[in-house]
Motif scaffolding. Structure first.
Motif, PDB file in Angstrom:
ATOM      1  N   SER A  80       0.864  -1.177   0.000  1.00  0.00           N
ATOM      2  CA  SER A  80       0.000   0.000   0.000  1.00  0.00           C
ATOM      3  C   SER A  80       0.899   1.224   0.000  1.00  0.00           C
ATOM      4  CB  SER A  80      -0.886   0.005   1.252  1.00  0.00           C
ATOM      5  OG  SER A  80      -1.634   1.193   1.317  1.00  0.00           O
ATOM      6  N   SER A  81       0.603   2.181  -0.876  1.00  0.00           N
ATOM      7  CA  SER A  81       1.359   3.432  -0.956  1.00  0.00           C
ATOM      8  C   SER A  81       0.387   4.595  -0.995  1.00  0.00           C
ATOM      9  CB  SER A  81       2.217   3.480  -2.223  1.00  0.00           C
ATOM     10  OG  SER A  81       3.134   2.418  -2.260  1.00  0.00           O
ATOM     11  N   VAL A  82       0.812   5.716  -0.457  1.00  0.00           N
ATOM     12  CA  VAL A  82       0.024   6.952  -0.502  1.00  0.00           C
ATOM     13  C   VAL A  82       0.295   7.627  -1.844  1.00  0.00           C
ATOM     14  CG1 VAL A  82      -0.321   9.226   0.555  1.00  0.00           C
ATOM     15  CG2 VAL A  82       0.129   7.225   1.998  1.00  0.00           C
ATOM     16  N   PHE A  95       1.273  -4.357   3.345  1.00  0.00           N
ATOM     17  CA  PHE A  95       0.105  -4.035   4.174  1.00  0.00           C
ATOM     18  C   PHE A  95      -0.882  -5.195   4.278  1.00  0.00           C
ATOM     19  CE2 PHE A  95      -3.982  -1.938   5.054  1.00  0.00           C
ATOM     20  CZ  PHE A  95      -3.636  -1.295   6.225  1.00  0.00           C
ATOM     21  N   TYR A  96      -1.249  -5.776   3.154  1.00  0.00           N
ATOM     22  CA  TYR A  96      -2.185  -6.900   3.158  1.00  0.00           C
ATOM     23  C   TYR A  96      -1.393  -8.193   3.034  1.00  0.00           C
ATOM     24  CZ  TYR A  96      -5.761  -3.436   1.910  1.00  0.00           C
ATOM     25  OH  TYR A  96      -6.599  -2.358   1.878  1.00  0.00           O
ATOM     26  N   TRP A  97      -1.748  -9.192   3.844  1.00  0.00           N
ATOM     27  CA  TRP A  97      -1.148 -10.516   3.720  1.00  0.00           C
ATOM     28  C   TRP A  97      -2.270 -11.494   3.426  1.00  0.00           C
ATOM     29  CZ3 TRP A  97      -1.556 -15.387   5.834  1.00  0.00           C
ATOM     30  CH2 TRP A  97      -0.537 -16.285   5.480  1.00  0.00           C
ATOM     31  N   PHE A 114     -11.548  -2.852  -5.279  1.00  0.00           N
ATOM     32  CA  PHE A 114     -12.178  -2.381  -4.041  1.00  0.00           C
ATOM     33  C   PHE A 114     -13.680  -2.298  -4.205  1.00  0.00           C
ATOM     34  CE2 PHE A 114      -7.943  -0.717  -3.180  1.00  0.00           C
ATOM     35  CZ  PHE A 114      -7.827  -0.883  -1.801  1.00  0.00           C
ATOM     36  N   ASP A 115     -14.406  -2.517  -3.094  1.00  0.00           N
ATOM     37  CA  ASP A 115     -15.820  -2.176  -3.094  1.00  0.00           C
ATOM     38  C   ASP A 115     -15.954  -0.719  -2.631  1.00  0.00           C
ATOM     39  OD1 ASP A 115     -15.704  -2.135  -0.249  1.00  0.00           O
ATOM     40  OD2 ASP A 115     -16.728  -4.063  -0.036  1.00  0.00           O
ATOM     41  N   VAL A 116     -17.155  -0.192  -2.630  1.00  0.00           N
ATOM     42  CA  VAL A 116     -17.348   1.225  -2.293  1.00  0.00           C
ATOM     43  C   VAL A 116     -17.056   1.522  -0.826  1.00  0.00           C
ATOM     44  CG1 VAL A 116     -18.990   1.682  -4.156  1.00  0.00           C
ATOM     45  CG2 VAL A 116     -19.832   0.888  -1.941  1.00  0.00           C
ATOM     46  N   ASN A 117     -16.994   0.489   0.023  1.00  0.00           N
ATOM     47  CA  ASN A 117     -16.699   0.673   1.446  1.00  0.00           C
ATOM     48  C   ASN A 117     -15.212   0.591   1.772  1.00  0.00           C
ATOM     49  OD1 ASN A 117     -19.466   0.930   2.154  1.00  0.00           O
ATOM     50  ND2 ASN A 117     -19.666  -1.290   1.990  1.00  0.00           N
ATOM     51  N   GLY A 118     -14.369   0.332   0.769  1.00  0.00           N
ATOM     52  CA  GLY A 118     -12.931   0.273   1.008  1.00  0.00           C
ATOM     53  C   GLY A 118     -12.390  -1.105   1.311  1.00  0.00           C
ATOM     54  N   ASN A 119     -13.194  -2.155   1.144  1.00  0.00           N
ATOM     55  CA  ASN A 119     -12.705  -3.521   1.318  1.00  0.00           C
ATOM     56  C   ASN A 119     -12.046  -3.970   0.018  1.00  0.00           C
ATOM     57  OD1 ASN A 119     -13.840  -4.015   4.012  1.00  0.00           O
ATOM     58  ND2 ASN A 119     -15.797  -3.840   2.957  1.00  0.00           N
ATOM     59  N   LEU A 120     -10.900  -4.621   0.141  1.00  0.00           N
ATOM     60  CA  LEU A 120     -10.138  -5.084  -1.019  1.00  0.00           C
ATOM     61  C   LEU A 120     -10.501  -6.532  -1.325  1.00  0.00           C
ATOM     62  CD1 LEU A 120      -7.823  -4.399  -3.057  1.00  0.00           C
ATOM     63  CD2 LEU A 120      -6.252  -5.400  -1.375  1.00  0.00           C
ATOM     64  N   TYR A 121     -10.838  -6.818  -2.585  1.00  0.00           N
ATOM     65  CA  TYR A 121     -11.158  -8.163  -3.056  1.00  0.00           C
ATOM     66  C   TYR A 121     -10.017  -8.618  -3.949  1.00  0.00           C
ATOM     67  CZ  TYR A 121     -15.974  -7.427  -1.510  1.00  0.00           C
ATOM     68  OH  TYR A 121     -17.109  -7.205  -0.761  1.00  0.00           O
ATOM     69  N   ILE A 130     -11.266 -11.366   0.827  1.00  0.00           N
ATOM     70  CA  ILE A 130     -11.802 -10.044   1.108  1.00  0.00           C
ATOM     71  C   ILE A 130     -11.074  -9.488   2.324  1.00  0.00           C
ATOM     72  CG2 ILE A 130     -13.868  -8.696   1.624  1.00  0.00           C
ATOM     73  CD1 ILE A 130     -15.463 -11.110   0.434  1.00  0.00           C
ATOM     74  N   CYS A 131     -10.396  -8.349   2.113  1.00  0.00           N
ATOM     75  CA  CYS A 131      -9.583  -7.735   3.164  1.00  0.00           C
ATOM     76  C   CYS A 131     -10.247  -6.455   3.659  1.00  0.00           C
ATOM     77  CB  CYS A 131      -8.197  -7.384   2.623  1.00  0.00           C
ATOM     78  SG  CYS A 131      -7.321  -8.779   1.902  1.00  0.00           S
ATOM     79  N   ASP A 132     -10.171  -6.224   4.964  1.00  0.00           N
ATOM     80  CA  ASP A 132     -10.706  -4.981   5.511  1.00  0.00           C
ATOM     81  C   ASP A 132      -9.687  -3.855   5.358  1.00  0.00           C
ATOM     82  OD1 ASP A 132      -8.803  -5.263   7.596  1.00  0.00           O
ATOM     83  OD2 ASP A 132     -10.289  -6.004   9.026  1.00  0.00           O
ATOM     84  N   MET A 133     -10.035  -2.662   5.804  1.00  0.00           N
ATOM     85  CA  MET A 133      -9.163  -1.496   5.642  1.00  0.00           C
ATOM     86  C   MET A 133      -7.936  -1.533   6.542  1.00  0.00           C
ATOM     87  SD  MET A 133     -11.879   1.565   4.948  1.00  0.00           S
ATOM     88  CE  MET A 133     -13.087   1.050   6.159  1.00  0.00           C
ATOM     89  N   ASN A 134      -7.891  -2.504   7.467  1.00  0.00           N
ATOM     90  CA  ASN A 134      -6.727  -2.661   8.337  1.00  0.00           C
ATOM     91  C   ASN A 134      -5.761  -3.712   7.811  1.00  0.00           C
ATOM     92  OD1 ASN A 134      -7.537  -0.739  10.271  1.00  0.00           O
ATOM     93  ND2 ASN A 134      -9.002  -2.213  11.098  1.00  0.00           N
ATOM     94  N   GLY A 135      -6.032  -4.272   6.635  1.00  0.00           N
ATOM     95  CA  GLY A 135      -5.113  -5.213   6.017  1.00  0.00           C
ATOM     96  C   GLY A 135      -5.363  -6.672   6.331  1.00  0.00           C
ATOM     97  N   ARG A 136      -6.440  -6.979   7.045  1.00  0.00           N
ATOM     98  CA  ARG A 136      -6.718  -8.364   7.435  1.00  0.00           C
ATOM     99  C   ARG A 136      -7.694  -9.021   6.471  1.00  0.00           C
ATOM    100  NH1 ARG A 136      -7.673  -5.861  13.139  1.00  0.00           N
ATOM    101  NH2 ARG A 136      -9.417  -5.085  11.946  1.00  0.00           N
ATOM    102  N   VAL A 137      -7.466 -10.302   6.188  1.00  0.00           N
ATOM    103  CA  VAL A 137      -8.433 -11.074   5.417  1.00  0.00           C
ATOM    104  C   VAL A 137      -9.597 -11.387   6.343  1.00  0.00           C
ATOM    105  CG1 VAL A 137      -8.859 -13.251   4.208  1.00  0.00           C
ATOM    106  CG2 VAL A 137      -6.687 -12.056   3.882  1.00  0.00           C
ATOM    107  N   ARG A 138     -10.793 -10.969   5.932  1.00  0.00           N
ATOM    108  CA  ARG A 138     -12.000 -11.181   6.742  1.00  0.00           C
ATOM    109  C   ARG A 138     -12.867 -12.319   6.236  1.00  0.00           C
ATOM    110  NH1 ARG A 138     -11.633  -9.598  11.704  1.00  0.00           N
ATOM    111  NH2 ARG A 138     -11.407  -7.369  11.963  1.00  0.00           N
ATOM    112  N   ALA A 139     -12.711 -12.654   4.948  1.00  0.00           N
ATOM    113  CA  ALA A 139     -13.498 -13.745   4.380  1.00  0.00           C
ATOM    114  C   ALA A 139     -12.802 -14.264   3.135  1.00  0.00           C
ATOM    115  CB  ALA A 139     -14.900 -13.266   4.025  1.00  0.00           C
TER     116      ALA A 139
END
Length: 168
Positions: A80-82, A95-97, A114-121, A130-139
Motif C-alpha cells: 500500500s502506498s500513498v 500491508f495486506y497478507w 475495491f468495493d465502495v466501502n474500502g474492502n479489497l477483493y 476479502i480484506c478490511d481497511m486494516n489489512g486483514r483477510v476477513r473472508a
C-alpha cells in the motif's frame, strides 16, 4: 466519436488501470523483475516515483483515490502506498497478507478491486479473499470452479461482483 492516441511505444505492458478521475496507470516490465510505472493524466505521461520496487503485475486504487495497491511478485503480500497530488507514490509498505492453501510464499495471485466501502477483493488460488481497511483477510469466497483469476465490481451502482474462474 473522435479517437486519439494518448500513449505509444511502451513495450511489455503487464497491467493497465484506469480510474474514475480519468487517470491511467500503466505497468511495464522494463527488465525481468524490474517494472516501471507510468501515469497518464490530462493526456500527459510521466514515470511515477516510488520508494518500493514494482515486482507484481496487479494494481488497485482505493475508492477515495488516496492509496495505491500492488501485489508483490511470488509473495502473499500486497503493498500500500500513498498517492501524492502529482501521482507519485510515497510511504509504500507491505500491508495486506493473503492466505494460501499450503502457506507457500510463492503463490501468484490474480487481480484485485475495491468495493465502495474500502474492502479489497483479491483473486487467488483459494478463491476471492476479502480484506478490511486494516489489512486483514476477513473472508474467503470459494467457488466450485476452482482458482479465481480476476474480479471486478460493475453494474449501475457498482454492487455486482464479476468473477473469472477457469476461463469463465
Amino acid at each position: 466519436n473522435k479517437k486519439s492516441i494518448i500513449a505509444k511505444g511502451i513495450p511489455n505492458v503487464k497491467s493497465l488501470l484506469a480510474t474514475s478521475e480519468k487517470d491511467i496507470y500503466i505497468l511495464q516490465e522494463a527488465r525481468p523483475n524490474d517494472n516501471r510505472l507510468y501515469l497518464i493524466r490530462q493526456n500527459r505521461m510521466t514515470i511515477i516515483k516510488s520508494n518500493q520496487s514494482y515486482s507484481g503485475s496487479n494494481m488497485a486504487i482505493s475508492p477515495n483515490h488516496k492509496l495505491f495497491m500492488q501485489n508483490e511478485k511470488n509473495s502473499q503480500w500486497i503493498y500500500s502506498s500513498v498517492i501524492d497530488t502529482d501521482g507519485n507514490l510515497m510511504h509504500g509498505q507491505r500491508f495486506y497478507w493473503l492466505h494460501n492453501t499450503d502457506n507457500f510464499s510463492f503463490t501468484e495471485n490474480g487481480n484485485m478491486t475495491f468495493d465502495v466501502n474500502g474492502n479489497l477483493y483479491v483473486a487467488s488460488s483459494m478463491g476471492i479473499q476479502i480484506c478490511d481497511m486494516n489489512g486483514r483477510v476477513r473472508a474467503i469466497l470459494t467457488l466450485p470452479t476452482g482458482r479465481v483469476s480476476s474480479v471486478i465490481f460493475g453494474g449501475k451502482n457498482y454492487d455486482t461482483l464479476y468473477i473469472v474462474s477457469n476461463g469463465k
